[in-house]
Design a protein around this motif. Structure first.
Motif, PDB file in Angstrom:
ATOM      1  N   ALA A  97      25.614 -32.120  79.501  1.00  0.00           N
ATOM      2  CA  ALA A  97      26.548 -33.044  80.531  1.00  0.00           C
ATOM      3  C   ALA A  97      26.608 -34.166  79.289  1.00  0.00           C
ATOM      4  N   PHE A  98      25.953 -34.684  78.620  1.00  0.00           N
ATOM      5  CA  PHE A  98      26.136 -35.505  77.432  1.00  0.00           C
ATOM      6  C   PHE A  98      27.266 -35.096  76.671  1.00  0.00           C
ATOM      7  N   ASN A  99      27.061 -33.626  76.082  1.00  0.00           N
ATOM      8  CA  ASN A  99      28.110 -33.162  75.051  1.00  0.00           C
ATOM      9  C   ASN A  99      29.295 -33.181  75.949  1.00  0.00           C
ATOM     10  N   ARG A 100      29.296 -32.803  76.824  1.00  0.00           N
ATOM     11  CA  ARG A 100      30.728 -32.561  77.841  1.00  0.00           C
ATOM     12  C   ARG A 100      31.496 -34.013  77.761  1.00  0.00           C
ATOM     13  N   ALA A 101      30.801 -34.998  78.172  1.00  0.00           N
ATOM     14  CA  ALA A 101      31.389 -36.261  78.469  1.00  0.00           C
ATOM     15  C   ALA A 101      31.834 -36.869  76.889  1.00  0.00           C
ATOM     16  N   TYR A 102      30.756 -36.591  76.026  1.00  0.00           N
ATOM     17  CA  TYR A 102      31.095 -36.868  74.335  1.00  0.00           C
ATOM     18  C   TYR A 102      32.496 -36.139  74.010  1.00  0.00           C
ATOM     19  N   ASP A 103      32.486 -35.051  74.131  1.00  0.00           N
ATOM     20  CA  ASP A 103      33.820 -34.213  73.610  1.00  0.00           C
ATOM     21  C   ASP A 103      34.932 -34.668  74.375  1.00  0.00           C
ATOM     22  N   GLU A 104      35.103 -34.994  75.730  1.00  0.00           N
ATOM     23  CA  GLU A 104      36.043 -35.313  76.519  1.00  0.00           C
ATOM     24  C   GLU A 104      36.430 -36.728  76.011  1.00  0.00           C
ATOM     25  N   GLU A 105      35.515 -37.683  75.652  1.00  0.00           N
ATOM     26  CA  GLU A 105      35.769 -38.879  75.221  1.00  0.00           C
ATOM     27  C   GLU A 105      36.384 -38.749  74.000  1.00  0.00           C
ATOM     28  N   ALA A 106      35.993 -38.003  73.096  1.00  0.00           N
ATOM     29  CA  ALA A 106      36.659 -37.725  71.648  1.00  0.00           C
ATOM     30  C   ALA A 106      37.622 -37.115  71.555  1.00  0.00           C
ATOM     31  N   GLY A 107      38.140 -36.298  72.706  1.00  0.00           N
ATOM     32  CA  GLY A 107      39.468 -35.553  72.786  1.00  0.00           C
ATOM     33  C   GLY A 107      39.112 -34.240  71.959  1.00  0.00           C
ATOM     34  N   ILE A 108      37.900 -33.747  72.229  1.00  0.00           N
ATOM     35  CA  ILE A 108      37.577 -32.405  71.579  1.00  0.00           C
ATOM     36  C   ILE A 108      37.662 -31.328  72.535  1.00  0.00           C
ATOM     37  N   ILE A 109      38.218 -30.230  72.334  1.00  0.00           N
ATOM     38  CA  ILE A 109      38.185 -29.231  73.341  1.00  0.00           C
ATOM     39  C   ILE A 109      37.242 -28.102  72.472  1.00  0.00           C
ATOM     40  N   LYS A 110      36.661 -27.341  73.430  1.00  0.00           N
ATOM     41  CA  LYS A 110      36.028 -26.079  72.809  1.00  0.00           C
ATOM     42  C   LYS A 110      36.505 -24.689  73.583  1.00  0.00           C
ATOM     43  N   ALA A 111      36.886 -24.101  72.615  1.00  0.00           N
ATOM     44  CA  ALA A 111      37.530 -22.769  72.882  1.00  0.00           C
ATOM     45  C   ALA A 111      37.167 -21.691  72.158  1.00  0.00           C
ATOM     46  N   THR A 112      37.164 -20.538  72.969  1.00  0.00           N
ATOM     47  CA  THR A 112      36.458 -19.320  72.491  1.00  0.00           C
ATOM     48  C   THR A 112      37.682 -18.247  72.411  1.00  0.00           C
ATOM     49  N   VAL A 113      37.787 -17.697  71.268  1.00  0.00           N
ATOM     50  CA  VAL A 113      38.935 -16.884  70.855  1.00  0.00           C
ATOM     51  C   VAL A 113      38.479 -15.463  70.576  1.00  0.00           C
ATOM     52  N   THR A 114      38.893 -14.619  71.313  1.00  0.00           N
ATOM     53  CA  THR A 114      38.426 -13.138  71.171  1.00  0.00           C
ATOM     54  C   THR A 114      39.659 -12.263  70.633  1.00  0.00           C
ATOM     55  N   THR A 115      39.547 -11.675  69.333  1.00  0.00           N
ATOM     56  CA  THR A 115      40.491 -10.948  68.725  1.00  0.00           C
ATOM     57  C   THR A 115      39.717  -9.553  68.534  1.00  0.00           C
ATOM     58  N   ALA A 116      40.609  -8.501  68.109  1.00  0.00           N
ATOM     59  CA  ALA A 116      40.088  -7.162  67.561  1.00  0.00           C
ATOM     60  C   ALA A 116      39.419  -7.390  66.356  1.00  0.00           C
ATOM     61  N   VAL A 117      40.078  -7.900  65.378  1.00  0.00           N
ATOM     62  CA  VAL A 117      39.589  -8.295  63.878  1.00  0.00           C
ATOM     63  C   VAL A 117      39.303  -9.812  63.787  1.00  0.00           C
ATOM     64  N   ALA A 118      38.533 -10.167  62.739  1.00  0.00           N
ATOM     65  CA  ALA A 118      38.409 -11.623  62.504  1.00  0.00           C
ATOM     66  C   ALA A 118      39.670 -12.193  61.938  1.00  0.00           C
ATOM     67  N   LEU A 119      39.958 -13.502  62.428  1.00  0.00           N
ATOM     68  CA  LEU A 119      41.132 -14.086  62.134  1.00  0.00           C
ATOM     69  C   LEU A 119      40.714 -14.817  60.644  1.00  0.00           C
ATOM     70  N   SER A 120      41.761 -14.819  59.813  1.00  0.00           N
ATOM     71  CA  SER A 120      41.740 -15.591  58.511  1.00  0.00           C
ATOM     72  C   SER A 120      41.843 -17.081  58.637  1.00  0.00           C
ATOM     73  N   ALA A 121      41.673 -17.769  57.769  1.00  0.00           N
ATOM     74  CA  ALA A 121      41.307 -19.116  57.719  1.00  0.00           C
ATOM     75  C   ALA A 121      42.751 -19.595  58.368  1.00  0.00           C
ATOM     76  N   ASN A 122      43.862 -19.258  57.741  1.00  0.00           N
ATOM     77  CA  ASN A 122      45.250 -19.669  58.300  1.00  0.00           C
ATOM     78  C   ASN A 122      45.412 -19.612  59.608  1.00  0.00           C
ATOM     79  N   GLN A 123      44.916 -18.479  60.154  1.00  0.00           N
ATOM     80  CA  GLN A 123      45.241 -17.956  61.512  1.00  0.00           C
ATOM     81  C   GLN A 123      44.383 -18.856  62.523  1.00  0.00           C
ATOM     82  N   ALA A 124      43.148 -19.147  61.900  1.00  0.00           N
ATOM     83  CA  ALA A 124      42.335 -19.766  62.819  1.00  0.00           C
ATOM     84  C   ALA A 124      42.699 -21.291  62.684  1.00  0.00           C
ATOM     85  N   ASP A 125      43.229 -21.874  61.760  1.00  0.00           N
ATOM     86  CA  ASP A 125      43.992 -23.083  61.908  1.00  0.00           C
ATOM     87  C   ASP A 125      44.963 -23.373  62.671  1.00  0.00           C
TER      88      ASP A 125
END
Length: 181
Positions: A97-125
């Protein structure tokens, strides 16, 4: 383990975040809670020790001393209060709960990305930037999952939303449409 009211974690987290702001210790408290979270994940039985009548008071005190050794007074007080009020087992939920509040306050979003192959650094960025912009946040933390069954495309889970642009999903939609007729 003591039964815990589901509202305990948000209340403790909110109070801890407010106290951390008052003492200009938000970053420190966040880091210390991450360390504690790792300890609890690696040693889940720690969470039940204070409920165990077979463990002596001296052993419990030694554990509390060890856990509180290198933490700020705010986190040490959190540990002490949760133990004192039989809520020690709720610590993972409090940290979450602290982490959720901290992230929201800091404007941080956590996302899970599923792909068939690993993303390159440029694609991830590029994906990180797109997600940040889409949800109006300051930054995005990506967790990448490689799942060959998606065949191609990207599936994004973030902020309670799912954006599924995978080929597997498109095939499933076509199949459903064909079977519906």
């Amino acid at each position: 383990m003591a039964v815990t009211n589901p509202m305990v974690a948000p209340r403790y987290a909110k109070a801890l975040l407010e106290a951390a702001h008052d003492q200009d210790q938000v970053g420190t408290v966040h880091e210390e809670l991450q360390a504690l979270s790792s300890i609890f994940k690696d040693n889940p039985t720690i969470l039940t020790i204070f409920d165990n009548v077979r463990i002596t008071a001296d052993d419990k005190a030694a554990l509390m001393t060890a856990l509180s050794k290198n933490v700020s007074p705010l986190v040490a007080n959190l540990l002490k209060l949760t133990q004192q009020y039989d809520r020690f087992g709720a610590l993972p939920a409090i940290i979450e709960a602290f982490n959720r509040a901290y992230d929201e306050e800091a404007g941080i979003i956590k996302a899970t990305v599923t792909t068939a192959v690993a993303l390159s650094a440029n694609q991830a960025d590029a994906l990180r930037s797109a997600i940040t912009e889409r949800f109006g946040m300051k930054s995005t933390q990506l967790e990448q999952i490689v799942d060959p069954s998606v065949i191609g495309g990207v599936r994004i889970q973030a902020h309670g939303s799912v954006i599924d642009g995978t080929i597997k999903h498109r095939f499933e939609k076509m199949k459903a449409a064909l079977l519906a007729d």
